[in-house]
Design a protein around this motif. Sequence first.
Motif, short mmCIF file in Angstrom:
data_model
loop_
_atom_site.label_atom_id
_atom_site.label_comp_id
_atom_site.label_asym_id
_atom_site.label_seq_id
_atom_site.Cartn_x
_atom_site.Cartn_y
_atom_site.Cartn_z
N LEU A 257 0.83 -1.21 0.00
CA LEU A 257 0.00 0.00 0.00
C LEU A 257 0.87 1.26 0.00
CD1 LEU A 257 -2.80 1.28 0.18
CD2 LEU A 257 -2.68 1.06 2.66
N LEU A 258 1.95 1.25 0.77
CA LEU A 258 2.83 2.41 0.82
C LEU A 258 3.53 2.63 -0.52
CD1 LEU A 258 4.42 2.04 4.37
CD2 LEU A 258 2.50 3.46 3.65
N VAL A 259 3.94 1.56 -1.18
CA VAL A 259 4.55 1.69 -2.50
C VAL A 259 3.56 2.27 -3.51
CG1 VAL A 259 5.53 0.40 -4.43
CG2 VAL A 259 6.25 -0.12 -2.10
N ALA A 260 2.32 1.78 -3.47
CA ALA A 260 1.30 2.29 -4.38
C ALA A 260 1.02 3.77 -4.14
CB ALA A 260 0.02 1.46 -4.24
N VAL A 261 0.92 4.16 -2.87
CA VAL A 261 0.68 5.56 -2.54
C VAL A 261 1.84 6.43 -2.99
CG1 VAL A 261 0.45 7.18 -0.60
CG2 VAL A 261 -0.89 5.08 -0.63
N LEU A 262 3.07 5.94 -2.82
CA LEU A 262 4.25 6.71 -3.24
C LEU A 262 4.24 6.91 -4.75
CD1 LEU A 262 6.97 8.02 -2.63
CD2 LEU A 262 8.02 5.75 -2.83
N PHE A 263 4.00 5.87 -5.51
CA PHE A 263 3.97 5.98 -6.97
C PHE A 263 2.90 6.96 -7.44
CE2 PHE A 263 6.05 1.64 -8.10
CZ PHE A 263 7.25 2.13 -7.62
N ARG A 264 1.71 6.83 -6.88
CA ARG A 264 0.61 7.68 -7.32
C ARG A 264 0.81 9.13 -6.89
NH1 ARG A 264 -1.43 8.96 -10.61
NH2 ARG A 264 -3.23 9.93 -9.60
N THR A 265 1.43 9.35 -5.73
CA THR A 265 1.69 10.71 -5.29
C THR A 265 2.66 11.41 -6.23
OG1 THR A 265 1.31 10.09 -2.97
CG2 THR A 265 2.53 12.13 -3.38
N MET A 266 3.73 10.70 -6.61
CA MET A 266 4.69 11.28 -7.54
C MET A 266 4.04 11.58 -8.89
SD MET A 266 7.42 11.51 -5.75
CE MET A 266 6.23 11.90 -4.46
N ASP A 267 3.14 10.73 -9.31
CA ASP A 267 2.46 10.93 -10.60
C ASP A 267 1.48 12.10 -10.52
OD1 ASP A 267 1.90 10.36 -13.25
OD2 ASP A 267 0.28 8.98 -12.75
N ALA A 268 0.74 12.19 -9.41
CA ALA A 268 -0.25 13.26 -9.28
C ALA A 268 0.40 14.63 -9.16
CB ALA A 268 -1.13 12.99 -8.05
N LEU A 269 1.58 14.71 -8.55
CA LEU A 269 2.26 15.99 -8.44
C LEU A 269 2.71 16.53 -9.79
CD1 LEU A 269 4.43 15.36 -5.24
CD2 LEU A 269 2.49 16.93 -5.45
N ARG A 270 2.81 15.65 -10.79
CA ARG A 270 3.22 16.06 -12.14
C ARG A 270 2.03 16.16 -13.09
NH1 ARG A 270 5.44 12.37 -14.53
NH2 ARG A 270 5.18 10.63 -13.11
N MET A 271 0.82 16.23 -12.57
CA MET A 271 -0.38 16.22 -13.40
C MET A 271 -0.39 17.41 -14.36
SD MET A 271 -4.38 16.35 -12.23
CE MET A 271 -4.18 14.99 -11.08
N TYR A 272 -0.57 17.11 -15.63
CA TYR A 272 -0.61 18.18 -16.64
C TYR A 272 -1.75 18.00 -17.64
CZ TYR A 272 0.43 20.82 -20.84
OH TYR A 272 0.32 21.64 -21.93
N ASP A 273 -1.71 16.90 -18.40
CA ASP A 273 -2.56 16.80 -19.58
C ASP A 273 -4.05 16.71 -19.24
OD1 ASP A 273 -1.94 14.42 -18.39
OD2 ASP A 273 -1.28 13.40 -20.21
N LEU A 274 -4.40 16.05 -18.13
CA LEU A 274 -5.82 15.89 -17.81
C LEU A 274 -6.51 17.23 -17.56
CD1 LEU A 274 -7.86 13.57 -17.55
CD2 LEU A 274 -7.43 13.58 -15.09
N PRO A 275 -6.03 18.06 -16.62
CA PRO A 275 -6.70 19.36 -16.44
C PRO A 275 -6.48 20.31 -17.60
CG PRO A 275 -4.75 19.21 -15.04
CD PRO A 275 -4.97 17.85 -15.62
N ALA A 276 -5.34 20.22 -18.28
CA ALA A 276 -5.08 21.14 -19.39
C ALA A 276 -6.05 20.92 -20.53
CB ALA A 276 -3.64 20.96 -19.89
N ILE A 277 -6.40 19.67 -20.81
CA ILE A 277 -7.31 19.38 -21.92
C ILE A 277 -8.76 19.49 -21.49
CG2 ILE A 277 -8.02 17.57 -23.53
CD1 ILE A 277 -5.17 16.52 -23.47
N MET A 278 -9.08 19.04 -20.28
CA MET A 278 -10.47 19.04 -19.84
C MET A 278 -11.03 20.44 -19.67
SD MET A 278 -11.21 16.05 -17.05
CE MET A 278 -12.82 16.81 -16.77
N THR A 279 -10.27 21.31 -19.00
CA THR A 279 -10.80 22.63 -18.65
C THR A 279 -10.26 23.73 -19.56
OG1 THR A 279 -9.04 22.97 -17.02
CG2 THR A 279 -11.05 21.91 -16.26
N LEU A 280 -9.42 23.39 -20.54
CA LEU A 280 -8.97 24.34 -21.57
C LEU A 280 -8.34 25.60 -20.95
CD1 LEU A 280 -11.99 24.03 -24.02
CD2 LEU A 280 -9.80 22.82 -24.10
N GLY A 281 -7.42 25.40 -20.02
CA GLY A 281 -6.68 26.53 -19.46
C GLY A 281 -7.39 27.28 -18.36
N ASN A 282 -8.39 26.67 -17.73
CA ASN A 282 -9.07 27.32 -16.62
C ASN A 282 -8.07 27.56 -15.48
OD1 ASN A 282 -10.70 28.13 -14.51
ND2 ASN A 282 -12.25 26.56 -14.83
N PRO A 283 -7.89 28.82 -15.01
CA PRO A 283 -6.92 29.07 -13.94
C PRO A 283 -7.22 28.31 -12.65
CG PRO A 283 -7.58 31.12 -15.01
CD PRO A 283 -8.49 30.06 -15.53
#
Length: 340
Positions: A257-283
């Motif tokens: 569980l700790l390994v899974a949380v660590l991997f997902r945390t590192m991935d979520a901190l680098r989130m780019y394409d999902l909000p950029a495409i979904m909300t089209l630059g919403n601040p």
Amino acid sequence: MSDPSGTATRVPNDEFLPRKRGFGESMALELRKSGRAWLLVTPVLIALVVVIGYPVARALWMSFQKDQGLDPSTGMFVEGGNAGFSNYTHWLLQQCQAGGETVSCPTGNLGSQFWMAIGVTLFFTVITVALEAGIGLSMAMVMGKTFRGRALLRAAVLIPWAIPTAVTARLWEFMFQYDGVVNRVFGTHILWTSDEWPSRFAVIAADVWKTTPFMALLLLAGLQVIPADVYEAAKVDGATAWQRFTQITLPLLKPALLVAVLFRTMDALRMYDLPAIMTLGNPSTRTVSILVVDQVRQGPNSAAALSTLTFLLIFAIAFVLVKVLGANAVRTQEDQRRAG
């Protein structure tokens, strides 16, 4: 040769006995082994320096340089020169240059959105990782049971994770449009991709849908390592399902569980394409990664400083997770080994 009693004895041949090596010879052997090891590792180290070391060093150097600007006397673009720490104070203190003076960045300037982007990124990380851990654990426990069609269920669960993120973002954007499926099903009239908090919850829903299967897959691998005999013994002792879950499943699943949380945390901190495409630059959904990309279009050196700050943020969070949670995972495994 014979002993005093007249019995013949055989003197062992020295060439068949193991010969003890001296200190100097042992050291020479260890040095030869170490030399061969470094010879094998050196190509990989050189590749890492070229692929990782040079870009990092280049980004650090750029972060201390001013971006190109217009020379008022000639109207030509000129090199900025040494900037010192001004690129970093631009983001951390939200300071901008206006007429040769340092002032607070006005509203709408990218420099004024740094701390808001940090807050949005951390908000997305905490909420999505918590939801994915809980839902993923439930899915893993269901997929870990034996029933007809289990293989088909496992394959179907992985479909959202296998879909490219850009496709997922467009799919959920269509669903969250004003006349989309979500508003029609719930009978609402919410601007899911434009309003502040609805757009954030829309991004969270899409991210949880996509990446929860990854969390479930890691936790399923951890569940399958737990021996079935432990559960059988607990049932014989009269343990309830909740007691088996809290006293057996969670402690033994903690390292995975700790390994899974660590991997997902590192991935979520680098989130780019999902909000950029979904909300089209919403601040309201601008993460730090989106801010970096927006700044690159205006000034690469200032963007390099922002990238360095982003790296330090992710490194600090990863360090805390590894030192605090990772140490607890090792201690848990040692305690289990002693108890066994």
